[in-house]
Design a protein around this motif. Structure first.
Motif, PDB file in Angstrom:
ATOM      1  N   GLY A   1      -4.566  11.499  -6.769  1.00 15.34           N
ATOM      2  CA  GLY A   1      -6.345  11.292  -6.710  1.00 15.34           C
ATOM      3  C   GLY A   1      -6.677   9.844  -6.281  1.00 15.34           C
ATOM      4  O   GLY A   1      -6.577   8.848  -6.655  1.00 15.34           O
ATOM      5  N   GLY A   2      -7.448   9.975  -4.967  1.00 11.18           N
ATOM      6  CA  GLY A   2      -8.036   8.598  -4.674  1.00 11.18           C
ATOM      7  C   GLY A   2      -9.292   8.456  -4.529  1.00 11.18           C
ATOM      8  O   GLY A   2     -10.141   7.865  -3.560  1.00 11.18           O
ATOM      9  N   GLY A   3     -10.033   9.001  -5.746  1.00  9.82           N
ATOM     10  CA  GLY A   3     -11.227   8.486  -6.162  1.00  9.82           C
ATOM     11  C   GLY A   3     -11.121   6.843  -6.595  1.00  9.82           C
ATOM     12  O   GLY A   3     -10.120   6.282  -6.373  1.00  9.82           O
ATOM     13  N   HIS A   4     -12.439   6.211  -6.944  1.00  5.17           N
ATOM     14  CA  HIS A   4     -12.244   4.851  -7.088  1.00  5.17           C
ATOM     15  C   HIS A   4     -11.330   4.445  -8.382  1.00  5.17           C
ATOM     16  O   HIS A   4     -10.711   3.318  -8.320  1.00  5.17           O
ATOM     17  CB  HIS A   4     -13.553   4.316  -7.630  1.00  5.17           C
ATOM     18  N   ASN A   5     -11.227   5.324  -9.283  1.00  2.00           N
ATOM     19  CA  ASN A   5     -10.225   5.050 -10.482  1.00  2.00           C
ATOM     20  C   ASN A   5      -8.691   4.883 -10.091  1.00  2.00           C
ATOM     21  O   ASN A   5      -8.038   4.348 -10.488  1.00  2.00           O
ATOM     22  CB  ASN A   5     -10.432   6.139 -11.609  1.00  2.00           C
ATOM     23  N   GLY A   6      -8.492   6.200  -9.071  1.00  2.00           N
ATOM     24  CA  GLY A   6      -7.101   6.086  -8.551  1.00  2.00           C
ATOM     25  C   GLY A   6      -6.911   4.723  -7.866  1.00  2.00           C
ATOM     26  O   GLY A   6      -5.780   4.391  -7.710  1.00  2.00           O
ATOM     27  N   LEU A   7      -7.602   4.528  -7.103  1.00  2.00           N
ATOM     28  CA  LEU A   7      -7.468   3.284  -6.431  1.00  2.00           C
ATOM     29  C   LEU A   7      -7.430   1.920  -7.288  1.00  2.00           C
ATOM     30  O   LEU A   7      -6.787   1.002  -6.911  1.00  2.00           O
ATOM     31  CB  LEU A   7      -8.764   3.034  -5.395  1.00  2.00           C
ATOM     32  N   VAL A   8      -8.180   2.018  -8.116  1.00  2.00           N
ATOM     33  CA  VAL A   8      -7.958   0.940  -9.023  1.00  2.00           C
ATOM     34  C   VAL A   8      -6.782   0.783  -9.811  1.00  2.00           C
ATOM     35  O   VAL A   8      -5.999  -0.174  -9.937  1.00  2.00           O
ATOM     36  CB  VAL A   8      -9.310   0.779 -10.201  1.00  2.00           C
ATOM     37  N   ALA A   9      -6.249   1.990 -10.142  1.00  2.00           N
ATOM     38  CA  ALA A   9      -4.910   1.825 -10.896  1.00  2.00           C
ATOM     39  C   ALA A   9      -3.915   1.391  -9.969  1.00  2.00           C
ATOM     40  O   ALA A   9      -3.090   0.573 -10.189  1.00  2.00           O
ATOM     41  CB  ALA A   9      -4.654   3.395 -11.425  1.00  2.00           C
ATOM     42  N   ALA A  10      -3.875   1.976  -8.454  1.00  3.05           N
ATOM     43  CA  ALA A  10      -2.967   1.720  -7.667  1.00  3.05           C
ATOM     44  C   ALA A  10      -3.097   0.154  -7.394  1.00  3.05           C
ATOM     45  O   ALA A  10      -1.917  -0.649  -7.196  1.00  3.05           O
ATOM     46  CB  ALA A  10      -3.330   2.340  -6.539  1.00  3.05           C
ATOM     47  N   CYS A  11      -4.148  -0.535  -7.260  1.00  2.00           N
ATOM     48  CA  CYS A  11      -4.300  -1.853  -6.879  1.00  2.00           C
ATOM     49  C   CYS A  11      -3.564  -2.837  -8.196  1.00  2.00           C
ATOM     50  O   CYS A  11      -2.611  -3.547  -7.849  1.00  2.00           O
ATOM     51  CB  CYS A  11      -5.704  -2.423  -6.706  1.00  2.00           C
ATOM     52  N   TYR A  12      -3.916  -2.429  -9.242  1.00  2.00           N
ATOM     53  CA  TYR A  12      -3.449  -3.229 -10.392  1.00  2.00           C
ATOM     54  C   TYR A  12      -1.815  -3.025 -10.513  1.00  2.00           C
ATOM     55  O   TYR A  12      -1.327  -4.067 -10.735  1.00  2.00           O
ATOM     56  CB  TYR A  12      -3.914  -2.696 -11.830  1.00  2.00           C
ATOM     57  N   LEU A  13      -1.485  -1.763 -10.228  1.00  2.00           N
ATOM     58  CA  LEU A  13       0.097  -1.574 -10.304  1.00  2.00           C
ATOM     59  C   LEU A  13       0.758  -2.154  -9.319  1.00  2.00           C
ATOM     60  O   LEU A  13       1.805  -2.996  -9.473  1.00  2.00           O
ATOM     61  CB  LEU A  13       0.192  -0.092 -10.325  1.00  2.00           C
TER      62      LEU A  13
ATOM     63  N   ALA B   1     -12.255   9.706 -14.596  1.00  2.00           N
ATOM     64  CA  ALA B   1     -13.278   9.563 -15.391  1.00  2.00           C
ATOM     65  C   ALA B   1     -13.048  10.560 -16.825  1.00  2.00           C
ATOM     66  O   ALA B   1     -13.753   9.848 -18.008  1.00  2.00           O
ATOM     67  CB  ALA B   1     -14.439  10.129 -14.647  1.00  2.00           C
ATOM     68  N   GLY B   2     -12.292  11.117 -16.904  1.00  2.00           N
ATOM     69  CA  GLY B   2     -12.234  12.098 -17.951  1.00  2.00           C
ATOM     70  C   GLY B   2     -11.219  11.531 -18.969  1.00  2.00           C
ATOM     71  O   GLY B   2     -10.880  11.671 -20.067  1.00  2.00           O
ATOM     72  N   ALA B   3     -10.615  10.190 -18.713  1.00  2.00           N
ATOM     73  CA  ALA B   3      -9.989   9.487 -19.697  1.00  2.00           C
ATOM     74  C   ALA B   3     -11.050   8.941 -20.785  1.00  2.00           C
ATOM     75  O   ALA B   3     -12.098   8.739 -20.311  1.00  2.00           O
ATOM     76  CB  ALA B   3      -9.145   8.240 -19.143  1.00  2.00           C
ATOM     77  N   LYS B   4     -10.416   8.563 -21.919  1.00  2.00           N
ATOM     78  CA  LYS B   4     -11.364   8.034 -23.162  1.00  2.00           C
ATOM     79  C   LYS B   4     -11.989   6.457 -22.372  1.00  2.00           C
ATOM     80  O   LYS B   4     -11.306   5.800 -21.760  1.00  2.00           O
ATOM     81  CB  LYS B   4     -10.520   7.468 -24.109  1.00  2.00           C
ATOM     82  N   ARG B   5     -13.032   6.422 -22.091  1.00  2.00           N
ATOM     83  CA  ARG B   5     -13.970   5.388 -21.851  1.00  2.00           C
ATOM     84  C   ARG B   5     -13.668   5.392 -20.445  1.00  2.00           C
ATOM     85  O   ARG B   5     -14.277   4.351 -19.765  1.00  2.00           O
ATOM     86  CB  ARG B   5     -13.302   3.933 -22.394  1.00  2.00           C
ATOM     87  N   GLY B   6     -13.570   6.516 -19.958  1.00  2.00           N
ATOM     88  CA  GLY B   6     -13.280   6.552 -18.004  1.00  2.00           C
ATOM     89  C   GLY B   6     -14.814   6.880 -17.516  1.00  2.00           C
ATOM     90  O   GLY B   6     -14.839   6.680 -16.232  1.00  2.00           O
ATOM     91  N   GLY B   7     -15.634   7.452 -17.955  1.00  2.00           N
ATOM     92  CA  GLY B   7     -16.771   8.151 -17.489  1.00  2.00           C
ATOM     93  C   GLY B   7     -17.476   7.277 -16.368  1.00  2.00           C
ATOM     94  O   GLY B   7     -17.991   5.998 -16.653  1.00  2.00           O
ATOM     95  N   GLY B   8     -18.199   7.684 -15.469  1.00  2.00           N
ATOM     96  CA  GLY B   8     -18.909   6.811 -14.403  1.00  2.00           C
ATOM     97  C   GLY B   8     -18.146   5.979 -13.604  1.00  2.00           C
ATOM     98  O   GLY B   8     -16.808   6.288 -13.613  1.00  2.00           O
ATOM     99  N   VAL B   9     -18.936   5.362 -12.691  1.00  2.00           N
ATOM    100  CA  VAL B   9     -18.314   4.377 -11.803  1.00  2.00           C
ATOM    101  C   VAL B   9     -17.860   3.182 -12.472  1.00  2.00           C
ATOM    102  O   VAL B   9     -18.638   2.266 -12.762  1.00  2.00           O
ATOM    103  CB  VAL B   9     -18.967   4.067 -10.459  1.00  2.00           C
ATOM    104  N   SER B  10     -16.604   2.969 -13.028  1.00  2.00           N
ATOM    105  CA  SER B  10     -16.340   1.952 -13.876  1.00  2.00           C
ATOM    106  C   SER B  10     -14.910   1.349 -13.448  1.00  2.00           C
ATOM    107  O   SER B  10     -14.732   0.400 -13.973  1.00  2.00           O
ATOM    108  CB  SER B  10     -16.381   2.255 -15.389  1.00  2.00           C
ATOM    109  N   GLY B  11     -13.952   1.927 -13.038  1.00  2.00           N
ATOM    110  CA  GLY B  11     -12.568   1.490 -12.761  1.00  2.00           C
ATOM    111  C   GLY B  11     -11.870   1.388 -14.127  1.00  2.00           C
ATOM    112  O   GLY B  11     -10.936   1.151 -14.079  1.00  2.00           O
ATOM    113  N   ILE B  12     -12.808   1.586 -15.217  1.00  2.00           N
ATOM    114  CA  ILE B  12     -11.899   1.384 -16.523  1.00  2.00           C
ATOM    115  C   ILE B  12     -10.800   2.335 -16.772  1.00  2.00           C
ATOM    116  O   ILE B  12      -9.906   2.060 -17.188  1.00  2.00           O
ATOM    117  CB  ILE B  12     -12.849   1.487 -17.559  1.00  2.00           C
ATOM    118  N   GLY B  13     -11.041   3.501 -16.376  1.00  2.00           N
ATOM    119  CA  GLY B  13      -9.993   4.493 -16.520  1.00  2.00           C
ATOM    120  C   GLY B  13      -8.505   4.235 -15.620  1.00  2.00           C
ATOM    121  O   GLY B  13      -7.605   4.219 -16.215  1.00  2.00           O
ATOM    122  N   GLY B  14      -9.016   3.733 -14.657  1.00  2.00           N
ATOM    123  CA  GLY B  14      -7.760   3.035 -13.747  1.00  2.00           C
ATOM    124  C   GLY B  14      -7.236   1.991 -14.181  1.00  2.00           C
ATOM    125  O   GLY B  14      -5.924   1.968 -14.113  1.00  2.00           O
ATOM    126  N   HIS B  15      -8.070   0.877 -14.660  1.00  2.00           N
ATOM    127  CA  HIS B  15      -7.393  -0.091 -15.125  1.00  2.00           C
ATOM    128  C   HIS B  15      -6.418   0.138 -16.513  1.00  2.00           C
ATOM    129  O   HIS B  15      -5.370  -0.345 -16.568  1.00  2.00           O
ATOM    130  CB  HIS B  15      -8.534  -1.156 -15.657  1.00  2.00           C
TER     131      HIS B  15
END
Ligand SMILES: Cc1cc2nc3c(=O)[nH]c(=O)nc-3n(C[C@H](O)[C@H](O)[C@H](O)COP(=O)(O)OP(=O)(O)OC[C@H]3O[C@@H](n4cnc5c(N)ncnc54)[C@H](O)[C@@H]3O)c2cc1C
Length: 507
Positions: free
Chosen positions: A8-20, A482-496
Motif C-alpha cells: 500500500g503506497g498511500g501516505h501511511n505506507g510511505l511514512v512507514a517505509a521512510c522511517y524503516l 488509517a484503520g490502525a488504532k489512532r491511524g485515521g485521516g491524513v496523519s502518518g501516525i499509522g505509518g509511524h
C-alpha cells in the motif's frame, strides 16, 4: 528477500517505509494503482484548467510536526483566522473566529445565540486543555484507558469518551445551529446518530479536535499532493524500492503473492510485512472466513473551480464566508433528520454539507493565468449519504444529490453558484462529484469509508494486549493504514507506529 515489504503506497505506507529505511532496513513497497498517494493526492481534474485540486483529502490537522521534521519533509501548512461561517434562512449568519473575539460574540448575538456564547468558550476551553495531552500520546506506545482518564479533567474525559456527543450538546447548548456546528466534527465521514451509544460520533469528534495539540485544520501549501511528492522523494532517496501497478492478492506464511499490471504473478518474501491498507482488505489477503464490519462511508465530495466566488445574501463577504468552513443545512435537528432518512434508504431531502476554499489561503495550486484572473477552488463535503444508496444507481443518485446540494447552497447566495463556475476547454462546467462508491472503485476504500473503517479511541482497554496499536493476529505483520488504532485521516501516525513496532521488535 527484503527486511520489510510495505503493501500500500498511500501516505501511511510511505511514512512507514521512510522511517524503516531511515533506520537502515532494506524496504520494498508495492502499490496496486499506477500512482502513489492513495487518498492524498492532487490532480488537474478539469480538461485544460490549470488548477491542481486536492481531489480527495484536503485539510491537515492530525499530521504531527514531529513526523515532518523526523523525515525532513519540505512540507508546510497554512493556518486560518476564521473557523467557520454558517448562513441562516433569514439572511443572517454565524461567523466564528478561530479564537474567541468580539466579532464572534457579536455574531452569536446577531443570530440569537448569545446565551450559548459562554458555553461555547467553556466547552472549547476544556477541549483545548485536553488536546495537547491526548495528542502527545499519539507517537508513543498506546496508553491505557485508565492512564488517559488520569491525565484529564474528569468532566472532559466524560464528555469525550463516555457520554454520547448528542447528549452533551443538548446539555450544554440551547441553539440548534450552535449544536449543529459542534456536531459536524463528529460526523465527517461517519454515518451515525448523534446519540449513538457505541460512541462512534465521539471517536470522530475527538480526532477532529486534537490534531497536533491544537485541533487546528490547516491548508496544505501546494495541495495535498505536495505531501505525497515529498514522501516519495524522501523514500526514494533512502533507497526504498517502489513498485506501482502491483496488487497484493494473499498473505500466507509471511509471503505476499501479488498480481502485476499484466497479470503476472509475483512473490515477495520479507522478515516483516507492513499492511498500509484497510483492515478489511487485510482480511481478504489473509483469507479470513469473516471480514470485519463497520459503518459505511457516507459522504459526497464535490470539487469545483470558479471564475469568481459567489456573493452572499447575508452580505458577509465571500472572502470571510469561505475562509474557514462554510456550513449549510447543518443544524443538529436537520442532521438527525437526514440520518433517519438515509438509514431508511433514501437520499436526505435536505443534505447537510460544508464547503472550503483552498485558494483563499494558498494560490500556488493555480496556474499563473487563472491566478491573475482571480479564479478560486471550492470543495463541498456532504454528510449522511451512505454507500448503500449508490449501489446499482451511482450516476443517477450522484446527479440527484448534486441538484439538491446546489439548490440548497443557492438559498444562501446572491450569485447562483452555476454562474460562478468556470468551464473546461470543452465548455463543460468545472464540477465533479465523488460518491462513497466512487471512492471504493477508485481508491479501494472499503464501502467508501474515508477512515478505512470505524475510528477507535486512542487508548487500549486494560484487557487488550497491544503495544503500538499496529499489531495484528499474525506474527511480524503490522497494520499501518488509517484503520490502525489512532491511524485515521491524513496523519502518518499509522505509518509511524507500525515502523516503531517493527523497530521495537528488532531491538
Ligand atoms: C474524499 C475524502 C476526503 C478526506 N478528507 C480528509 C481531510 O481533509 N483531512 C484528513 O486528515 N483526512 C481526510 N480524509 C481521510 C484520509 O485521506 C485517509 O484517512 C488517509 O489518506 C488514509 O491514508 P492511508 O495511507 O492509510 O490509506 P490510503 O490513502 O487509502 O492508501 C492505501 C493505498 O493502498 C493501496 N492498496 C489497497 N489494497 C492494496 C493491495 N491489495 N495491494 C497493494 N496496494 C493496495 C491503495 O491503492 C492505496 O493507494 C479524506 C478521505 C477522502 C476519501
Amino acid at each position: 528477500m527484503s527486511d520489510v515489504l510495505v503493501v500500500g503506497g498511500g501516505h501511511n505506507g510511505l511514512v512507514a517505509a521512510c522511517y524503516l529505511a531511515q533506520a537502515g532496513l532494506d524496504v520494498r513497497l508495492i502499490e496496486a494503482r499506477n500512482e502513489l498517494g492513495g487518498a492524498t493526492t492532487s490532480k488537474e481534474v478539469f480538461k485544460g484548467v490549470a488548477a491542481k485540486l486536492s481531489r480527495y483529502s484536503y485539510l491537515v490537522s492530525l499530521l504531527p510536526d514531529q513526523i515532518v521534521s523526523d523525515l525532513k519533509l519540505n512540507f508546510d501548512t497554512i493556518g486560518r483566522d476564521i473557523s467557520s461561517f454558517t448562513p441562516t434562512f433569514d439572511d443572517r449568519g454565524l461567523l466564528i473566529s478561530r479564537t474567541w473575539d468580539e466579532r464572534t460574540g457579536q455574531s452569536f448575538s446577531a443570530v440569537g445565540a448569545e446565551s450559548d456564547a459562554r458555553a461555547w468558550q467553556e466547552f472549547y476551553g476544556e477541549i483545548a486543555e485536553a488536546a495537547p495531552i491526548i495528542a502527545n500520546t499519539f507517537l508513543k506506545p498506546l496508553p491505557s484507558r485508565g492512564e488517559v482518564r488520569q491525565a484529564l479533567n474528569p468532566k472532559t474525559f466524560s464528555t469525550l469518551f463516555e457520554v454520547p456527543l448528542g447528549e452533551s450538546l443538548e446539555g450544554r447548548f440551547s441553539h440548534d445551529l450552535v449544536r449543529g456546528i459542534v456536531l459536524t466534527d463528529g460526523l465527517i465521514g461517519t454515518f451515525a446518530d448523534a446519540f449513538d451509544r457505541s460512541l462512534l460520533v465521539n471517536r470522530c469528534f475527538l480526532y477532529h479536535l486534537v490534531g497536533n495539540g491544537s485541533g487546528q485544520w490547516r491548508v496544505p501549501r501546494g495541495g495535498m499532493g505536495a505531501l505525497v511528492d515529498e514522501l516519495i522523494a524522501r523514500a526514494k532517496s533512502l533507497g526504498v524500492e517502489i513498485e506501482t501497478g502491483v496488487r497484493a492478492q494473499s498473505i500466507e506464511s509471511g509471503e505476499v503473492v501479488a498480481e502485476g499490471n499484466e497479470g503476472q504473478l509475483l512473490r515477495y518474501k520479507s522478515r516483516f510485512i507492513v499492511a498500509a491498507i484497510a483492515p478489511r482488505e487485510l482480511d481478504r489477503l489473509e483469507r479470513r472466513s469473516k471480514y470485519r464490519s463497520f459503518a459505511p462511508g457516507s459522504q459526497i465530495k464535490i470539487n469545483m473551480v470558479l471564475e469568481k466566488l459567489p456573493r452572499l445574501r447575508s452580505g458577509v463577504s465571500p472572502e470571510d464566508a469561505f475562509a474557514g468552513t462554510f456550513h449549510f443545512d447543518e443544524g443538529m435537528a436537520q442532521m438527525q433528520k437526514a440520518f433517519a432518512e438515509a438509514s431508511a434508504g433514501s437520499l436526505p431531502q435536505v443534505i447537510p454539507a460544508e464547503i472550503y476554499s483552498h485558494t483563499l489561503a494558498d494560490r500556488s495550486i493555480l496556474g499563473s493565468e487563472l491566478d491573475q484572473r482571480g479564479f478560486h477552488t471550492l470543495t463541498l463535503f456532504a454528510l449522511h449519504t451512505p454507500y448503500q444508496l449508490f449501489i446499482g444507481k451511482n450516476e443517477a443518485v450522484k446527479q440527484e444529490a448534486k441538484t439538491r446540494l446546489l439548490r440548497q447552497l443557492n438559498n444562501y447566495l446572491a450569485d447562483p453558484i452555476e454562474e460562478c463556475l468556470a468551464r473546461d476547454e470543452d465548455g463543460q462546467l468545472c464540477i465533479e462529484v465523488k460518491s462513497p462508491l466512487d471512492l471504493e472503485n477508485e481508491l479501494g476504500l472499503p464501502e467508501g469509508n474515508i477512515f478505512h473503517g470505524d475510528l477507535e479511541f486512542p487508548f487500549r482497554e486494560e484487557s487488550e494486549n497491544l503495544l503500538w496499536g499496529s499489531e495484528t493476529r499474525t506474527e511480524n505483520l503490522f497494520l499501518a493504514g488509517a484503520g490502525a488504532k489512532r491511524g485515521g485521516g491524513v496523519s502518518g501516525i499509522g505509518g509511524h507506529n507500525a515502523a516503531m513496532a517493527i523497530l521495537d521488535r528488532l531491538a
